[in-house]
Write a protein that holds these residues in place. Structure first.
Motif, PDB file in Angstrom:
ATOM      1  N   UNK A 178       0.827  -1.195   0.112  1.00 57.39           N
ATOM      2  CA  UNK A 178      -0.039  -0.014   0.205  1.00 57.39           C
ATOM      3  C   UNK A 178       0.797   1.298   0.064  1.00 57.39           C
ATOM      4  N   UNK A 179       0.711   2.185  -1.001  1.00 62.93           N
ATOM      5  CA  UNK A 179       1.400   3.303  -1.055  1.00 62.93           C
ATOM      6  C   UNK A 179       1.002   4.284   0.402  1.00 62.93           C
ATOM      7  N   UNK A 180       2.004   5.209   0.749  1.00 60.25           N
ATOM      8  CA  UNK A 180       1.615   5.978   1.881  1.00 60.25           C
ATOM      9  C   UNK A 180       0.637   7.161   1.344  1.00 60.25           C
ATOM     10  N   UNK A 181      -0.066   7.753   2.268  1.00 60.54           N
ATOM     11  CA  UNK A 181      -1.107   8.761   1.725  1.00 60.54           C
ATOM     12  C   UNK A 181      -0.218   9.915   1.790  1.00 60.54           C
ATOM     13  N   UNK A 182       0.843  10.139   2.129  1.00 63.51           N
ATOM     14  CA  UNK A 182       1.452  11.542   2.084  1.00 63.51           C
ATOM     15  C   UNK A 182       2.883  11.325   2.211  1.00 63.51           C
ATOM     16  N   UNK A 183       3.667  12.227   1.901  1.00 66.33           N
ATOM     17  CA  UNK A 183       5.215  12.318   2.155  1.00 66.33           C
ATOM     18  C   UNK A 183       5.271  13.455   3.250  1.00 66.33           C
ATOM     19  N   UNK A 184       6.078  13.326   4.396  1.00 61.89           N
ATOM     20  CA  UNK A 184       6.233  14.238   5.236  1.00 61.89           C
ATOM     21  C   UNK A 184       7.501  14.650   5.236  1.00 61.89           C
ATOM     22  N   UNK A 185       7.615  16.158   5.009  1.00 64.99           N
ATOM     23  CA  UNK A 185       9.047  16.658   4.920  1.00 64.99           C
ATOM     24  C   UNK A 185       9.358  17.648   6.290  1.00 64.99           C
ATOM     25  N   UNK A 238       6.364  19.086  10.819  1.00 66.42           N
ATOM     26  CA  UNK A 238       6.603  18.158   9.243  1.00 66.42           C
ATOM     27  C   UNK A 238       5.512  18.708   8.249  1.00 66.42           C
ATOM     28  N   UNK A 239       5.967  19.077   7.169  1.00 68.35           N
ATOM     29  CA  UNK A 239       4.832  19.711   6.139  1.00 68.35           C
ATOM     30  C   UNK A 239       4.440  18.095   5.363  1.00 68.35           C
ATOM     31  N   UNK A 240       3.085  18.283   5.232  1.00 66.47           N
ATOM     32  CA  UNK A 240       2.186  17.344   4.694  1.00 66.47           C
ATOM     33  C   UNK A 240       2.276  17.471   3.120  1.00 66.47           C
ATOM     34  N   UNK A 241       2.760  16.522   2.178  1.00 65.65           N
ATOM     35  CA  UNK A 241       2.810  16.570   0.860  1.00 65.65           C
ATOM     36  C   UNK A 241       1.952  15.342   0.340  1.00 65.65           C
ATOM     37  N   UNK A 242       0.747  15.659   0.211  1.00 66.38           N
ATOM     38  CA  UNK A 242      -0.234  14.597  -0.245  1.00 66.38           C
ATOM     39  C   UNK A 242       0.334  13.699  -1.635  1.00 66.38           C
ATOM     40  N   UNK A 243       0.337  12.401  -1.378  1.00 58.18           N
ATOM     41  CA  UNK A 243       0.858  11.329  -2.336  1.00 58.18           C
ATOM     42  C   UNK A 243       0.175  11.747  -3.781  1.00 58.18           C
ATOM     43  N   UNK A 244      -1.189  12.051  -3.672  1.00 52.58           N
ATOM     44  CA  UNK A 244      -1.731  12.312  -4.757  1.00 52.58           C
ATOM     45  C   UNK A 244      -1.235  13.523  -5.778  1.00 52.58           C
ATOM     46  N   UNK A 245      -0.559  14.323  -4.976  1.00 48.46           N
ATOM     47  CA  UNK A 245      -0.011  15.652  -5.777  1.00 48.46           C
ATOM     48  C   UNK A 245      -0.943  16.903  -5.355  1.00 48.46           C
ATOM     49  N   UNK A 246      -2.382  16.432  -4.950  1.00 54.25           N
ATOM     50  CA  UNK A 246      -3.162  17.441  -4.676  1.00 54.25           C
ATOM     51  C   UNK A 246      -2.840  18.330  -3.633  1.00 54.25           C
ATOM     52  N   UNK A 279       1.608  18.939  10.096  1.00 50.13           N
ATOM     53  CA  UNK A 279       1.417  18.342  11.182  1.00 50.13           C
ATOM     54  C   UNK A 279       2.659  18.175  12.369  1.00 50.13           C
ATOM     55  N   UNK A 280       2.299  18.231  13.664  1.00 49.70           N
ATOM     56  CA  UNK A 280       3.169  18.271  14.622  1.00 49.70           C
ATOM     57  C   UNK A 280       3.517  16.861  15.182  1.00 49.70           C
ATOM     58  N   UNK A 281       4.491  16.144  14.810  1.00 42.96           N
ATOM     59  CA  UNK A 281       4.851  14.983  15.296  1.00 42.96           C
ATOM     60  C   UNK A 281       5.403  14.941  16.629  1.00 42.96           C
ATOM     61  N   UNK A 282       4.904  14.070  17.684  1.00 44.34           N
ATOM     62  CA  UNK A 282       5.602  14.095  18.793  1.00 44.34           C
ATOM     63  C   UNK A 282       7.120  13.823  18.763  1.00 44.34           C
ATOM     64  N   UNK A 283       7.729  14.500  19.539  1.00 45.35           N
ATOM     65  CA  UNK A 283       9.397  14.365  19.555  1.00 45.35           C
ATOM     66  C   UNK A 283       9.604  12.729  19.715  1.00 45.35           C
ATOM     67  N   UNK A 284       9.000  11.979  20.577  1.00 44.00           N
ATOM     68  CA  UNK A 284       9.308  10.461  20.576  1.00 44.00           C
ATOM     69  C   UNK A 284       9.384   9.832  19.253  1.00 44.00           C
ATOM     70  N   UNK A 285       8.343  10.438  18.510  1.00 45.30           N
ATOM     71  CA  UNK A 285       8.180   9.543  17.036  1.00 45.30           C
ATOM     72  C   UNK A 285       9.011  10.212  15.815  1.00 45.30           C
ATOM     73  N   UNK A 286       9.750  11.290  16.194  1.00 46.36           N
ATOM     74  CA  UNK A 286      10.221  12.073  14.950  1.00 46.36           C
ATOM     75  C   UNK A 286      11.394  11.154  14.315  1.00 46.36           C
ATOM     76  N   UNK A 287      12.119  10.382  14.922  1.00 43.88           N
ATOM     77  CA  UNK A 287      13.113   9.638  13.962  1.00 43.88           C
ATOM     78  C   UNK A 287      12.259   8.407  12.911  1.00 43.88           C
ATOM     79  N   UNK A 288      11.064   8.009  13.366  1.00 43.54           N
ATOM     80  CA  UNK A 288      10.506   7.091  12.401  1.00 43.54           C
ATOM     81  C   UNK A 288      10.070   7.848  11.107  1.00 43.54           C
ATOM     82  N   UNK A 289       9.724   9.285  11.252  1.00 46.52           N
ATOM     83  CA  UNK A 289       9.372  10.024  10.234  1.00 46.52           C
ATOM     84  C   UNK A 289      10.775  10.818   9.310  1.00 46.52           C
ATOM     85  N   UNK A 290      11.806  10.609   9.812  1.00 49.42           N
ATOM     86  CA  UNK A 290      13.071  10.988   8.973  1.00 49.42           C
ATOM     87  C   UNK A 290      13.377  12.097   9.475  1.00 49.42           C
ATOM     88  N   UNK A 291      14.403  12.793   9.197  1.00 50.74           N
ATOM     89  CA  UNK A 291      15.168  13.890   9.610  1.00 50.74           C
ATOM     90  C   UNK A 291      15.124  15.049   8.559  1.00 50.74           C
TER      91      UNK A 291
END
Length: 366
Positions: A1-8, A83-91, A354-366
């Motif tokens: 399944x493709x992710x719904x969005x890319x987080x930057x 983290x900026x949300x960039x939808x995978x759909x490009x919309x 989206x504001x990611x809780x600090x304990x989860x940040x490493x899972x979403x990339x730096x």
């Protein structure tokens, strides 16, 4: 399944509008989620933020019962990373608005008050993969229990023409049928009876997809897409009342309600996250993707607020059938006609952070 969005990953210092926002009300809204989470954890959305990720932030929020603006801002900047949300759909992201109507009502049917609100029927059952009939659309979250098994529930047209008559489910009556429909759309209302005020909130629905009258009127050429607002739709129906059933019955979805007290008139109804909504700070999101309690910073360049584009921290505390996608939100504006006038014209492109809780940040990339 493709992710719904890319987080930057980004940072608060370069987040346009962050420094000018206020934070005490957002923290109060977040704290309400923290209190609820002490007794029942929120379901994890597909983005992957389980309740444990919020534990430290929840504990800290509960210790800041009466914080000032500086402490509230420091709280969010300490316990979250944007983290900026960039939808995978490009919309692009998109926001709408909603509110809680305040309307006159009667506890009994009269010649003036003729249009009822219904309680949840006892033959309406929640559906899941274990009891949903194999030939029923997986979209349906509710069905009707019969002696022969579960079938689709009666739709709006069937109910409004008598399918539930004689079962004593009506508990309040309104004089304006379109106002009643707006309560179905908003999912809540404050009813003003001769003996006091009562809040009603969502209890269940028939399960059919929602089809808004604005969409129908645009597709049939009655109203241009740029004109679609609650005020315009109401005006059209006032001019052509004979077409009200024709249009409204195309929305097969029908909502059932339950009564609730008005504990704090400054707050909205208790919504999907099981906490009262905070005007201007509560956000409805796609609950299949996002976890309730998550903070979002919403930037809508074309949505002007006090002379400047909207840039506001909000907390995910509600959902809706039309709220689909990682960067799609419904902003709660409060109760009454003034809030409705604002909410009814919100249809704007927006950027979601989206504001990611600090304990989860490493899972979403730096």
């Amino acid at each position: 399944m493709q992710p719904a969005a890319h987080l930057q990953r980004t940072d608060f210092a370069t987040l346009g509008g962050w420094a000018a926002d206020t934070f005490v009300e957002a923290l109060a809204a977040f704290r309400r989620c923290a209190l609820h989470a002490q007794t029942k954890a929120y379901r994890t959305g597909s983005l992957g933020l389980p309740p444990a990720d919020f534990d430290a932030a929840y504990r800290a929020a509960l210790s800041l019962a009466d914080s000032d603006e500086g402490a509230a801002r420091t709280f969010f900047e300490t316990h979250f990373v944007p983290f900026s949300i960039q939808p995978a759909s490009g919309e692009a992201g998109f926001v709408t608005g909603y509110y809680e109507p305040i309307v006159q009502a009667s506890r009994h049917r009269t010649e003036t008050f003729r249009y009822p609100l219904f309680r949840r029927p006892d033959d309406l059952v929640d559906l899941d993969d274990g009891n949903r009939p194999p030939d029923m659309d997986p979209y349906f979250a509710f069905g009707r229990q019969t002696d022969d098994g579960i079938v689709e529930y009666f739709d709006r047209a069937a109910i409004e023409t008598g399918a539930l008559d004689g079962r004593g489910l009506e508990f309040a009556w309104l004089e304006d049928r379109f106002a009643l429909f707006l309560i179905h759309v908003q999912g809540a209302a404050r009813l003003q009876f001769s003996d006091g005020e009562q809040r009603v909130t969502y209890a269940a629905k028939t399960g059919h997809p929602f089809t808004g009258p604005g969409k129908i009127l645009v597709e049939t050429g009655e109203i241009s897409r740029s004109e679609v607002t609650i005020r315009k739709i109401r005006s059209w129906f006032q001019e052509k009342p004979e077409r009200l059933s024709e249009i409204l019955h195309q929305n097969r979805s029908f909502i059932f309600f339950r009564e609730a007290p008005v504990d704090d008139p400054e707050l909205g109804p208790i919504a999907a996250a099981k906490v009262p909504l905070t005007p201007g700070r509560s956000l409805a999101v796609d609950r299949l993707i996002h976890t309730f309690g998550t903070p979002f910073f919403i930037q809508a360049p074309d949505l002007m607020e006090v002379g400047k584009p909207l840039a506001r921290l909000m907390i995910a505390q509600d959902t809706g059938s039309a709220i689909v996608g990682p960067a799609r939100g419904d902003l709660f504006f409060g109760s009454g006609d003034a809030a409705g006038e604002i909410a009814g014209v919100i249809k704007h492109l927006a950027h979601f952070t989206i504001l990611i809780p600090t304990p989860a940040v490493e899972r979403f990339g730096s």
